[in-house]
Structures are given as structure tokens and as C-alpha cells.
Design a protein around this motif. Structure first.
Motif, PDB file in Angstrom:
ATOM      1  N   HIS A   1       0.837  -1.201   0.000  1.00  0.00           N
ATOM      2  CA  HIS A   1       0.000   0.000   0.000  1.00  0.00           C
ATOM      3  C   HIS A   1       0.874   1.254   0.000  1.00  0.00           C
ATOM      4  CE1 HIS A   1       0.696   1.094   4.223  1.00  0.00           C
ATOM      5  NE2 HIS A   1       0.389  -0.132   4.602  1.00  0.00           N
ATOM      6  N   ARG A   2       0.251   2.397  -0.302  1.00  0.00           N
ATOM      7  CA  ARG A   2       0.981   3.659  -0.490  1.00  0.00           C
ATOM      8  C   ARG A   2       1.209   4.424   0.799  1.00  0.00           C
ATOM      9  NH1 ARG A   2      -2.179   7.264  -4.379  1.00  0.00           N
ATOM     10  NH2 ARG A   2      -3.998   6.321  -3.406  1.00  0.00           N
ATOM     11  N   GLY A   3       0.672   3.941   1.908  1.00  0.00           N
ATOM     12  CA  GLY A   3       0.724   4.652   3.175  1.00  0.00           C
ATOM     13  C   GLY A   3      -0.668   4.672   3.779  1.00  0.00           C
ATOM     14  N   ILE A   4      -0.786   4.484   5.074  1.00  0.00           N
ATOM     15  CA  ILE A   4      -2.109   4.273   5.674  1.00  0.00           C
ATOM     16  C   ILE A   4      -3.021   5.492   5.547  1.00  0.00           C
ATOM     17  CG2 ILE A   4      -1.272   2.535   7.294  1.00  0.00           C
ATOM     18  CD1 ILE A   4      -1.365   4.693   9.493  1.00  0.00           C
ATOM     19  N   THR A   5      -2.460   6.666   5.334  1.00  0.00           N
ATOM     20  CA  THR A   5      -3.304   7.861   5.222  1.00  0.00           C
ATOM     21  C   THR A   5      -4.097   7.900   3.913  1.00  0.00           C
ATOM     22  OG1 THR A   5      -1.409   9.087   4.358  1.00  0.00           O
ATOM     23  CG2 THR A   5      -1.857   9.265   6.729  1.00  0.00           C
ATOM     24  N   HIS A   6      -3.829   6.983   3.014  1.00  0.00           N
ATOM     25  CA  HIS A   6      -4.560   6.921   1.742  1.00  0.00           C
ATOM     26  C   HIS A   6      -5.841   6.095   1.852  1.00  0.00           C
ATOM     27  CE1 HIS A   6      -1.534   8.709  -1.018  1.00  0.00           C
ATOM     28  NE2 HIS A   6      -0.667   8.260  -0.122  1.00  0.00           N
ATOM     29  N   TYR A   7      -6.126   5.496   3.016  1.00  0.00           N
ATOM     30  CA  TYR A   7      -7.193   4.499   3.075  1.00  0.00           C
ATOM     31  C   TYR A   7      -8.137   4.740   4.249  1.00  0.00           C
ATOM     32  CZ  TYR A   7      -3.664   2.430   0.097  1.00  0.00           C
ATOM     33  OH  TYR A   7      -2.735   2.248  -0.886  1.00  0.00           O
ATOM     34  N   THR A   8      -9.348   4.194   4.099  1.00  0.00           N
ATOM     35  CA  THR A   8     -10.339   4.224   5.164  1.00  0.00           C
ATOM     36  C   THR A   8     -11.145   2.928   5.114  1.00  0.00           C
ATOM     37  OG1 THR A   8     -12.126   5.535   6.174  1.00  0.00           O
ATOM     38  CG2 THR A   8     -12.137   5.343   3.781  1.00  0.00           C
ATOM     39  N   VAL A   9     -11.703   2.539   6.234  1.00  0.00           N
ATOM     40  CA  VAL A   9     -12.464   1.293   6.309  1.00  0.00           C
ATOM     41  C   VAL A   9     -13.648   1.354   5.338  1.00  0.00           C
ATOM     42  CG1 VAL A   9     -13.931  -0.133   7.792  1.00  0.00           C
ATOM     43  CG2 VAL A   9     -11.768   0.786   8.666  1.00  0.00           C
ATOM     44  N   GLY A  10     -13.838   0.257   4.598  1.00  0.00           N
ATOM     45  CA  GLY A  10     -14.910   0.172   3.618  1.00  0.00           C
ATOM     46  C   GLY A  10     -14.502   0.568   2.214  1.00  0.00           C
ATOM     47  N   GLN A  11     -13.294   1.118   2.058  1.00  0.00           N
ATOM     48  CA  GLN A  11     -12.845   1.601   0.754  1.00  0.00           C
ATOM     49  C   GLN A  11     -12.643   0.439  -0.214  1.00  0.00           C
ATOM     50  OE1 GLN A  11      -9.523   4.300   1.014  1.00  0.00           O
ATOM     51  NE2 GLN A  11      -8.845   3.885  -1.071  1.00  0.00           N
ATOM     52  N   ARG A  12     -13.068   0.643  -1.461  1.00  0.00           N
ATOM     53  CA  ARG A  12     -12.856  -0.351  -2.514  1.00  0.00           C
ATOM     54  C   ARG A  12     -12.016   0.198  -3.657  1.00  0.00           C
ATOM     55  NH1 ARG A  12     -15.472  -1.752  -7.325  1.00  0.00           N
ATOM     56  NH2 ARG A  12     -17.119  -0.199  -7.007  1.00  0.00           N
ATOM     57  N   ARG A  13     -12.262   1.457  -4.028  1.00  0.00           N
ATOM     58  CA  ARG A  13     -11.550   2.045  -5.155  1.00  0.00           C
ATOM     59  C   ARG A  13     -10.143   2.472  -4.749  1.00  0.00           C
ATOM     60  NH1 ARG A  13     -15.321   3.192  -9.136  1.00  0.00           N
ATOM     61  NH2 ARG A  13     -17.493   3.253  -8.441  1.00  0.00           N
ATOM     62  N   GLY A  14      -9.257   2.462  -5.737  1.00  0.00           N
ATOM     63  CA  GLY A  14      -7.912   2.977  -5.526  1.00  0.00           C
ATOM     64  C   GLY A  14      -6.976   2.050  -4.773  1.00  0.00           C
ATOM     65  N   LEU A  15      -7.342   0.785  -4.621  1.00  0.00           N
ATOM     66  CA  LEU A  15      -6.471  -0.149  -3.899  1.00  0.00           C
ATOM     67  C   LEU A  15      -5.370  -0.699  -4.790  1.00  0.00           C
ATOM     68  CD1 LEU A  15      -9.145  -2.169  -1.852  1.00  0.00           C
ATOM     69  CD2 LEU A  15      -7.899  -0.084  -1.207  1.00  0.00           C
ATOM     70  N   ASN A  16      -5.643  -0.785  -6.084  1.00  0.00           N
ATOM     71  CA  ASN A  16      -4.658  -1.303  -7.054  1.00  0.00           C
ATOM     72  C   ASN A  16      -4.167  -2.696  -6.680  1.00  0.00           C
ATOM     73  OD1 ASN A  16      -4.696   1.046  -8.714  1.00  0.00           O
ATOM     74  ND2 ASN A  16      -3.345   2.078  -7.235  1.00  0.00           N
ATOM     75  N   LEU A  17      -5.122  -3.532  -6.321  1.00  0.00           N
ATOM     76  CA  LEU A  17      -4.815  -4.928  -5.995  1.00  0.00           C
ATOM     77  C   LEU A  17      -5.414  -5.831  -7.070  1.00  0.00           C
ATOM     78  CD1 LEU A  17      -5.431  -5.239  -2.142  1.00  0.00           C
ATOM     79  CD2 LEU A  17      -3.322  -5.797  -3.358  1.00  0.00           C
ATOM     80  N   ALA A  18      -4.599  -6.755  -7.577  1.00  0.00           N
ATOM     81  CA  ALA A  18      -5.078  -7.704  -8.592  1.00  0.00           C
ATOM     82  C   ALA A  18      -5.662  -8.924  -7.886  1.00  0.00           C
ATOM     83  CB  ALA A  18      -3.938  -8.111  -9.514  1.00  0.00           C
ATOM     84  N   ALA A  19      -6.797  -8.705  -7.204  1.00  0.00           N
ATOM     85  CA  ALA A  19      -7.381  -9.781  -6.408  1.00  0.00           C
ATOM     86  C   ALA A  19      -8.298 -10.678  -7.226  1.00  0.00           C
ATOM     87  CB  ALA A  19      -8.166  -9.183  -5.231  1.00  0.00           C
ATOM     88  N   GLY A  20      -8.735 -10.192  -8.390  1.00  0.00           N
ATOM     89  CA  GLY A  20      -9.633 -10.990  -9.204  1.00  0.00           C
ATOM     90  C   GLY A  20     -11.063 -10.951  -8.710  1.00  0.00           C
ATOM     91  N   ARG A  21     -11.346 -10.145  -7.697  1.00  0.00           N
ATOM     92  CA  ARG A  21     -12.694 -10.013  -7.134  1.00  0.00           C
ATOM     93  C   ARG A  21     -12.765  -8.677  -6.395  1.00  0.00           C
ATOM     94  NH1 ARG A  21      -9.357 -12.754  -4.045  1.00  0.00           N
ATOM     95  NH2 ARG A  21      -9.456 -12.616  -1.760  1.00  0.00           N
ATOM     96  N   ARG A  22     -13.971  -8.300  -6.021  1.00  0.00           N
ATOM     97  CA  ARG A  22     -14.138  -7.049  -5.287  1.00  0.00           C
ATOM     98  C   ARG A  22     -13.673  -7.238  -3.842  1.00  0.00           C
ATOM     99  NH1 ARG A  22     -18.729  -3.527  -6.873  1.00  0.00           N
ATOM    100  NH2 ARG A  22     -19.486  -3.730  -4.744  1.00  0.00           N
ATOM    101  N   VAL A  23     -12.709  -6.409  -3.441  1.00  0.00           N
ATOM    102  CA  VAL A  23     -12.210  -6.482  -2.069  1.00  0.00           C
ATOM    103  C   VAL A  23     -12.277  -5.093  -1.439  1.00  0.00           C
ATOM    104  CG1 VAL A  23     -10.735  -8.494  -2.432  1.00  0.00           C
ATOM    105  CG2 VAL A  23      -9.826  -6.200  -2.861  1.00  0.00           C
ATOM    106  N   PHE A  24     -12.246  -5.066  -0.119  1.00  0.00           N
ATOM    107  CA  PHE A  24     -12.454  -3.835   0.630  1.00  0.00           C
ATOM    108  C   PHE A  24     -11.452  -3.729   1.773  1.00  0.00           C
ATOM    109  CE2 PHE A  24     -16.357  -5.291  -1.238  1.00  0.00           C
ATOM    110  CZ  PHE A  24     -16.990  -4.152  -1.696  1.00  0.00           C
ATOM    111  N   VAL A  25     -11.243  -2.494   2.232  1.00  0.00           N
ATOM    112  CA  VAL A  25     -10.433  -2.278   3.431  1.00  0.00           C
ATOM    113  C   VAL A  25     -11.275  -2.638   4.648  1.00  0.00           C
ATOM    114  CG1 VAL A  25      -9.261  -0.574   4.876  1.00  0.00           C
ATOM    115  CG2 VAL A  25      -9.033  -0.463   2.378  1.00  0.00           C
ATOM    116  N   LEU A  26     -10.763  -3.563   5.458  1.00  0.00           N
ATOM    117  CA  LEU A  26     -11.461  -3.967   6.681  1.00  0.00           C
ATOM    118  C   LEU A  26     -10.905  -3.289   7.923  1.00  0.00           C
ATOM    119  CD1 LEU A  26     -11.769  -7.846   6.211  1.00  0.00           C
ATOM    120  CD2 LEU A  26     -13.360  -6.054   5.476  1.00  0.00           C
ATOM    121  N   GLU A  27      -9.618  -3.024   7.914  1.00  0.00           N
ATOM    122  CA  GLU A  27      -8.979  -2.499   9.120  1.00  0.00           C
ATOM    123  C   GLU A  27      -7.665  -1.824   8.735  1.00  0.00           C
ATOM    124  OE1 GLU A  27      -7.123  -4.232  13.344  1.00  0.00           O
ATOM    125  OE2 GLU A  27      -8.114  -5.589  11.928  1.00  0.00           O
ATOM    126  N   ILE A  28      -7.290  -0.813   9.512  1.00  0.00           N
ATOM    127  CA  ILE A  28      -5.989  -0.145   9.345  1.00  0.00           C
ATOM    128  C   ILE A  28      -5.215  -0.314  10.637  1.00  0.00           C
ATOM    129  CG2 ILE A  28      -4.828   2.061   8.920  1.00  0.00           C
ATOM    130  CD1 ILE A  28      -7.365   2.882   7.341  1.00  0.00           C
TER     131      ILE A  28
END
Length: 359
Positions: A236-263
Motif C-alpha cells: 500500500h501507499r501509506g495508511i493515510t490513503h485508506y479508510t475502512v470500507g474503501q474499494r476504489r484505488g487499492l490497485n490490488l489484482a485480487a480478481g474479485r471485489r475487495v475492501f479495506v477492513l482495518e488499518i
């Protein structure tokens, strides 16, 4: 002698009409704009109709002239920097997602402005919030829902004290937005069609992470995305770029919809999971403020309606007092993206009963 009220004028249509309504009701009205922006030259760049810059001062001054009320600009830079901007940065660095408007309301718009207003002999302060102040049958003051759910702002006002509420007027809460604009047009206010401010006023480009780095002078370090089992699945780019529930902007090739659960700031990790994992039945809160109700004794429970973010419609929950400064709310229907740092606001019969900060 007429009672004196200081109206916080942001240069927008709501606070402008609030000043007009109070004058029509017979109050001695004084208009005040709070100067809170830190850099003078940045104010001239403000184009979003916010409440911070010099365009707000210009608009508020024009309105005060039309309403024929005295108008002043008061400097609250120091209070805003400490209570809002520094708090915002610190919360993000600790993996939480703050609500700076709640802090601004409690410590700047009310605590600091009210003190200065009382010092100059005012009886009340007033704002253009879509909410109402009521004195309940139990003798306590509380914020009541406005008549228009679409513009309701009670969530951001849960942290006001009884003393502050006793000296607060909110005339706009009895009107819809369309009605307020109609009043402004009827009396010839130049801000009648001014658009509402939508973003955090001191970050006009929505780039929170860059703002935090500018404020601290340090680059927030990159770290690992991990799944719920602790396996590293990316960087990740740094924890200040994320919030719980976020889906967009993760740039993860997970092959499915994933979300931020915890920081996790202690390990510099961002935990990623599936959509169903972002829902929870349990919400914990501290830094409690009781408003419409005096207290919930430790060990006791109360059925209330809980909102976990500004845009949340609210849901039934059972609030249990588990400590001197802790509530635990159980939601029969799970709520999405319970976010540490946001407010849990509890309602009873249309009033704000209590609230706190989600842990």
C-alpha cells in the motif's frame, strides 16, 4: 431591551437567512465570520463556496449591509489549527478516519465563538445549520431533527454541551432548503443561488494524504496489504490513503471485489477482505457526550437509533454502557464499514440522545 445574538455567517445562503429571520423575530443581530484559514494567499483560491476563505467574508459583508446589521471578522486561526487541522492529521496517522466538522462545531464554532460572544454581551449565538434546539421534558437541551431529512445536520452537532445549547439558536431548522433559498431571493440577497460547500474546507483538492505530508513535513511510509489470515497480498501507499470500507484505488489484482477492513498503524498494515466481512453487528464508542439523556448507568442498556456516519440513515440498536467512557451498541441488522474515528450518534424520539467516537 432586545436580546442580542451573534450569527456565525459563512457567506452562504443558510447563515445569511438565519441572520434575517432572527432580526425579523426582534433580536439584536450581529454578524460574525470566523477567520480560520491559515495562509492568506490560499483564501483567494477558494472557489467552492466554503466557509473559510475571503470570498466568504466578502459575501457575508454584502449580506450584512443589506440586512443593516453590524458585521465583524474574528480571528480563530489558532483554535482551528489546534482543534481541527492538527486533530485531523493525528487521527489519520493513527489509522482512524476523523470528522473535522464535528471537531470544528464543538471547539471552534461553539466553544471559542460562544465565549467571545458572551464576553461582548450577547445572549446567544446562532448558525445556519439544518437542525433545531429543543428543551425536553426532562429539563435537558437537545438537538432535534430539522424538518428536511435531506439536509439534516444533527449528526455533526452531537458533541455540543448543555451550556452551549442553552445559548444557541438555529432558525433554519424549521425550513426546507428550497424555502430558505426562496426567502433569500425575496429579500434580494446576492447569495440566494450560491452552491453549498461539500468538501472539507481546508483541503480543496480532496488529497488528504498530500495535505498530511505537507503538514507534518514527512512522507508516510508504504507498507503491506494483508488478508484476514495475515498473508501479505500487496503493497500500500501509506495508511493515510485508506479508510475502512474503501474499494476504489487499492490497485490490488485480487480478481474479485475487495475492501479495506482495518488499518493497523502499529504494524503499518492495511487489512483487506471480502464484501460480507465489511459488515458488523457491534460498534464500540468512547469520548462520550450525553445530550438528550443525562446518562446510561454502567451495565444498563437502552434501545435507540444509531447513525455511524453522516450519510447513514440510522438503524435500531441496543446501547449498553460498559465503562465510565464506553458504550457498546448491538445492531440487529449489521451495519457497513464501521470506521474508527467517525462518530456514533444515538437518537431517541427524533432527538440526539448521546454520541461518541467509534473505537
Amino acid at each position: 431591551m432586545a436580546e442580542k445574538v451573534v450569527v456565525g455567517m459563512s457567506g452562504g445562503v443558510d447563515s445569511s437567512v438565519a441572520a434575517y429571520l432572527l432580526k425579523e423575530a426582534g433580536y439584536e443581530v450581529i454578524g460574525v465570520t470566523m477567520q480560520i484559514w491559515q495562509e492568506e494567499d490560499e483564501c483567494s483560491l477558494e472557489e467552492n463556496g466554503g466557509c473559510c476563505g475571503w470570498s466568504a467574508v466578502d459575501d457575508a459583508r454584502k449580506v450584512a449591509r443589506i440586512l443593516d446589521i453590524p458585521y465583524y471578522v474574528m480571528n480563530f486561526k489558532r483554535e482551528f489549527k489546534k482543534e481541527v487541522m492538527d486533530y485531523f492529521v493525528d487521527e489519520y496517522l493513527h489509522g482512524r478516519t476523523p470528522n473535522p466538522c464535528i471537531a470544528c462545531n464543538r471547539y471552534v464554532k461553539w466553544e471559542a465563538l460562544l465565549k467571545r460572544s458572551l464576553d461582548i454581551g450577547a445572549d446567544y449565538i446562532a448558525t445556519g445549520h439544518y437542525a433545531q434546539v429543543a428543551k425536553l421534558t426532562n429539563g435537558r437541551y437537545a438537538i432535534k431533527n430539522s424538518v428536511t431529512a435531506a439536509k439534516d445536520q444533527t449528526y455533526a452537532l452531537y458533541n455540543l454541551t448543555q451550556e452551549q445549547l442553552a445559548h444557541t439558536l438555529m432558525p433554519v431548522g424549521a425550513y426546507t432548503k428550497d424555502e430558505i433559498r426562496a426567502v433569500a431571493k425575496q429579500i434580494g440577497l446576492p447569495v440566494a443561488d450560491k452552491k453549498d460547500s461539500q468538501e472539507i474546507c481546508f483541503i480543496t483538492d480532496r488529497d488528504y494524504a498530500s495535505f498530511i505530508e505537507r503538514e507534518t513535513g514527512e512522507t508516510v511510509p508504504q507498507g503491506n496489504f494483508v488478508d484476514t489470515a495475515g498473508r501479505v497480498i500487496g503493497r500500500h501507499r501509506g495508511i493515510t490513503h485508506y479508510t475502512v470500507g474503501q474499494r476504489r484505488g487499492l490497485n490490488l489484482a485480487a480478481g474479485r471485489r475487495v475492501f479495506v477492513l482495518e488499518i493497523r498503524p502499529e504494524t503499518n498494515e492495511v487489512v483487506i477482505g471480502e464484501g460480507d466481512e465489511v459488515f458488523s453487528h457491534t460498534v464500540r464508542a468512547n469520548h462520550l457526550n450525553f445530550m438528550g439523556i443525562e446518562d446510561i448507568p454502567i451495565g444498563d442498556s437502552m434501545e435507540l437509533t444509531g447513525k455511524i456516519r453522516y450519510g447513514h440513515k440510522g438503524a435500531r440498536c441496543i446501547a449498553t454502557r460498559t465503562g465510565s467512557d464506553e458504550l457498546v451498541c448491538q445492531f440487529p441488522e449489521p451495519v457497513r464499514a464501521v470506521t474508527p474515528g467517525q462518530a456514533l450518534v444515538l437518537y431517541k424520539d427524533g432527538y440526539v440522545a448521546a454520541g461518541g467516537t467509534i473505537r
